[in-house]
Design an enzyme around this catalytic site. Structure first.
Site: not given
Ligand code: NAD
Length: 312
Positions: A73, A117, A140
């Site tokens: 990422k 994460q 997200d």
């Protein structure tokens, strides 16, 4: 457009369907397009504001898979001109320490998006921590606020994997309005938002899950079938209507490499289009994260200008 296979399903004189080879929906190519668009938008943002959009990735502990995902990422973000605000916390960090880092990033005006994460080590439940991410920085799309905006069809940041699927379907020119869509899986990360996004495209949406009776009967209704159950090889040709578009969200590391929820060799004989694993939905997820980060930066900048304008 999808790569061409053998085209529409051919009908036998008795009404059956001849074997065909599904067109492959090439996620790598579409992800490249999204990344290029995002790089242009990031450059325009920098020009306008004098700073780059910023992505904060928060990694707790040393889980090897999470380390690889976060590294990917960060590398992909840097490649499109997004500034890196990575924070790596010790395996033994407490909830309070993780919360403090999230709060600090939430307050930092140079951080446009925050990604925590998952999973967190030591079985820490991430639910409350995710809620510390402000909705404007929730790249997200996992906070309750973001999911509420999605459910009400209001503007907001959408979860990356399902919005990547929609982009793939649009690119392949798959008709969605009025189509029968079946989503297998009802997770907060994939299945539920996927169903909402398909509904917003005017599809007639059915959600199937682990308690669904006679899965094949339900999935055979689908013009567009999304497999997101996390069960390797769950979907075979017996689950697929001839001529359907099948999107395989599943990713599993098997002995012979990555495989999905779909038995591709079998399903491609029946389906009109199919996303491969690897090279289908996977590349789209990171591309949509980058796009979301720039969208977040733009929206925050506009909101600041509005407040500034009101004050004058
Ligand atoms: P999850 O385990 O949270 O949810 C799975 C869902 O599938 C559940 O709602 C469950 O009810 C349903 N299900 C399980 N077994 C079933 C069965 N036999 N029949 C019907 N439904 C069944 O998983 P998730 O986070 O939604 O992920 C699903 C898959 O997608 C996983 O393989 C994951 O690795 C993959 N994934 C891929 C990407 C990507 O970028 N391509 C991103 C996220 C997840």
């Amino acid at each position: 457009m999808a790569l061409r296979g053998q085209g529409d399903p051919a009908r036998r004189p008795d009404g059956g369907v001849l074997r065909m080879t599904a067109d492959v929906i090439d996620g790598r190519r579409v992800a490249d397009t999204v990344r290029n668009e995002t790089a242009r938008r990031a450059a325009a943002f920098r020009e306008r504001t004098g700073r780059a959009p910023g992505l904060a990735t928060v990694l707790v502990g040393e889980d090897p898979a999470s380390r690889v995902y976060v590294a990917n990422k960060r590398r992909s973000a840097a490649a499109v001109g997004i500034a890196d605000f990575h924070r790596h916390l010790d395996e033994a960090s407490s909830r309070v320490e993780v919360a403090a880092v999230l709060a600090e990033l939430a307050d930092d005006p140079d951080v446009s998006g925050i990604l925590l994460q998952l999973p967190l080590p030591g079985g820490i439940d991430p639910s409350d921590l995710i809620e510390l991410i402000p909705v404007a920085k929730d790249v997200d799309g996992l906070t309750t606020a973001s999911q509420g905006l999605l459910a009400r069809n209001r503007p907001g940041l959408r979860p990356c994997t399902p919005s990547g699927v929609i982009r793939l379907l649009q690119d392949a020119e798959v008709p969605l309005a009025g189509a029968e869509a079946v989503v297998v899986g009802r997770s907060e990360l994939v299945g539920r938002p996927m169903a909402q996004l398909l509904l917003q495209e005017d599809a007639t949406v059915t959600m199937a899950h682990s308690r669904t009776r006679n899965l094949a009967e339900v999935t055979r209704r689908a013009d567009v079938l999304i497999a997101a159950a996390g069960v390797p090889g769950l979907i075979g040709s017996e689950h697929v209507k001839a001529g359907a578009t099948v999107v395989d969200v599943g990713i599993h590391r098997g002995e012979s490499g990555l495989v999905g929820d779909v038995r591709a060799d079998d399903v491609r004989q029946v389906a009109r289009r199919l996303t491969p694993v690897p090279g289908g939905v996977g590349p789209m997820t990171i591309a949509m994260l980058l796009a979301n980060t720039v969208t977040a930066a733009e929206a925050q900048h506009q909101a600041l200008n509005r407040v500034g304008g009101e004050g004058q």
